[in-house]
Write a protein that holds these residues in place. Structure first.
Motif, short mmCIF file in Angstrom:
data_model
loop_
_atom_site.label_atom_id
_atom_site.label_comp_id
_atom_site.label_asym_id
_atom_site.label_seq_id
_atom_site.Cartn_x
_atom_site.Cartn_y
_atom_site.Cartn_z
N GLN A 86 7.82 -73.42 68.31
CA GLN A 86 6.91 -74.26 69.10
C GLN A 86 6.51 -73.58 70.41
O GLN A 86 5.39 -73.77 70.90
N ARG A 87 7.41 -72.79 70.95
CA ARG A 87 7.09 -72.04 72.16
C ARG A 87 6.23 -70.82 71.85
O ARG A 87 5.27 -70.50 72.57
N LEU A 88 6.57 -70.13 70.76
CA LEU A 88 5.95 -68.84 70.45
C LEU A 88 4.51 -68.93 69.95
O LEU A 88 3.61 -68.26 70.50
N ILE A 89 4.31 -69.67 68.88
CA ILE A 89 3.06 -69.56 68.12
C ILE A 89 1.81 -69.89 68.95
O ILE A 89 0.82 -69.13 68.89
N PRO A 90 1.79 -70.97 69.74
CA PRO A 90 0.57 -71.24 70.53
C PRO A 90 0.21 -70.11 71.48
O PRO A 90 -0.98 -69.81 71.67
N ILE A 91 1.23 -69.46 72.04
CA ILE A 91 0.95 -68.37 72.99
C ILE A 91 0.51 -67.11 72.26
O ILE A 91 -0.41 -66.41 72.71
N VAL A 92 1.11 -66.83 71.12
CA VAL A 92 0.64 -65.69 70.32
C VAL A 92 -0.82 -65.89 69.94
O VAL A 92 -1.66 -64.99 70.11
N GLU A 93 -1.15 -67.05 69.44
CA GLU A 93 -2.52 -67.33 69.01
C GLU A 93 -3.50 -67.24 70.17
O GLU A 93 -4.62 -66.71 70.02
N ALA A 94 -3.10 -67.73 71.34
CA ALA A 94 -3.99 -67.69 72.51
C ALA A 94 -4.23 -66.26 72.97
O ALA A 94 -5.37 -65.88 73.30
N ILE A 95 -3.19 -65.43 72.97
CA ILE A 95 -3.36 -64.03 73.40
C ILE A 95 -4.20 -63.25 72.39
O ILE A 95 -5.07 -62.46 72.77
N VAL A 96 -3.97 -63.50 71.11
CA VAL A 96 -4.78 -62.84 70.08
C VAL A 96 -6.26 -63.18 70.26
O VAL A 96 -7.14 -62.32 70.14
N LYS A 97 -6.53 -64.44 70.56
CA LYS A 97 -7.92 -64.88 70.73
C LYS A 97 -8.54 -64.29 72.00
O LYS A 97 -9.69 -63.82 71.98
N GLU A 98 -7.79 -64.29 73.10
CA GLU A 98 -8.33 -63.87 74.40
C GLU A 98 -8.33 -62.35 74.57
O GLU A 98 -9.24 -61.78 75.18
N PHE A 99 -7.32 -61.69 74.00
CA PHE A 99 -7.18 -60.23 74.16
C PHE A 99 -6.91 -59.61 72.78
O PHE A 99 -5.79 -59.17 72.49
N PRO A 100 -7.92 -59.57 71.92
CA PRO A 100 -7.71 -59.18 70.52
C PRO A 100 -7.21 -57.76 70.30
O PRO A 100 -6.65 -57.45 69.24
N GLU A 101 -7.41 -56.87 71.29
CA GLU A 101 -6.97 -55.48 71.13
C GLU A 101 -5.54 -55.27 71.60
O GLU A 101 -4.99 -54.17 71.44
N THR A 102 -4.93 -56.28 72.18
CA THR A 102 -3.60 -56.13 72.75
C THR A 102 -2.53 -56.14 71.67
O THR A 102 -2.56 -56.95 70.75
N LEU A 103 -1.57 -55.23 71.80
CA LEU A 103 -0.46 -55.14 70.86
C LEU A 103 0.63 -56.12 71.29
O LEU A 103 1.17 -56.04 72.39
N ILE A 104 0.95 -57.06 70.41
CA ILE A 104 1.92 -58.11 70.72
C ILE A 104 3.22 -57.84 69.98
O ILE A 104 3.25 -57.68 68.76
#
Length: 285
Positions: A86-104
């Motif tokens: 619940q903590r992880l997934i929303p933030i992963v999805e938000a970063i992927v959307k906002e910064f698609p080239e960033t390595l997570i």
């Protein structure tokens, strides 16, 4: 001499077809989404804060954003799998959307958290337990075919600092990695990063012994990740607090880079980038 020692190291990783270049050292920025991380200034409590911090890290030069939803500090409280997700997934999805080239990178020892995060857009897994705390982690990583950071640790975050003992800490950590690497390769995992686990199931003396002999880990010809950032191996020697440990962090990062470290996992990206630039200049005047 140091340069020649590391010539054969693997410098390219593959994450779902995306090539990651580690021919020069890189910075992994710590994004803590836990309420009890040991360094209070690093804690993030919502998506907006996570995006702002990520933007800052990217601007300062971080190659990886390492997201952790389970505090691994000594004695940390256990967190359920559901709460971690619940903590992880929303933030992963938000970063992927906002910064698609960033390595997570996902800091987790749970296979389900690893799988769900990769499916949400993350690129690599950072496992403090090297598969010891989830019996299907290795199998999961093999199926996902993403880079895998495995760290040395004994026990769990709850008990790892209860009198850790070794006859020869560096040799025992090397043997640990040798066995793990062999198992992973048999499963078809190609992209492995090793982390000696500074501050995990080790006394202050153990930590400095491993750092002194860090170049020994080049025997595996794999990227080496180190994480000293503001840890007690600094504050207990300097008799200060984590808030005052940036200078000490930079000193240890510099020592590790000169001994072959490939990735610095840090809270402070700008200063880590400066360490890399200067040590690269020392190596190549």
């Amino acid at each position: 001499m140091a340069k020649d020692t590391f010539l054969n190291r693997k410098v390219t990783l593959n994450s779902k077809g995306k090539l990651i270049d580690l021919s020069a050292p890189a910075v992994m920025a710590i994004l803590n989404i836990t309420p009890d991380s040991f360094y209070g200034n690093s804690r993030i409590s919502n998506v907006d804060e996570a995006l702002k911090r990520t933007e800052k890290f990217i601007h300062e030069g971080a190659k990886f954003i390492d997201i952790g939803a389970y505090s691994s500090r000594p004695g940390a409280a256990d967190v359920s799998e559901d709460e971690e997700l619940q903590r992880l997934i929303p933030i992963v999805e938000a970063i992927v959307k906002e910064f698609p080239e960033t390595l997570i990178s996902i800091d987790t020892f749970r296979a389900k958290a690893a799988k769900d995060s990769i499916n949400a857009g993350a690129h690599l897994i950072n496992d403090i337990s090297a598969g010891n705390l989830d019996s299907v982690m290795f199998e999961t990583v093999a199926k996902l075919q993403v880079p895998y950071v495995m760290m040395h640790m004994k026990g769990t975050p709850q008990n790892m600092q209860q009198d850790p003992t070794y006859e020869n800490v560096t040799l025992e950590v090397l043997n640990y990695f040798s066995e793990k690497i062999s198992t992973l390769k048999k499963l078809g995992v190609k992209d492995i990063i090793i982390d000696p686990g500074f501050g995990f199931a080790k006394t202050i003396t153990h930590n400095y012994e491993v750092l002194q002999q860090l170049q020994s880990f080049s025997i595996f010809e794999l990227p080496i990740l180190v994480g000293f950032s503001r840890k007690s191996m600094i504050t207990k020697v300097l008799n200060n607090k984590s808030t005052d440990a940036l200078n000490g962090t930079s000193i240890l990062n510099t020592a590790a880079l000169l001994k072959g470290a490939s990735i610095l996992r840090v809270h402070d990206v700008k200063e880590a980038i400066e360490c890399i630039k200067l040590t690269e200049r020392i190596k190549n005047p």
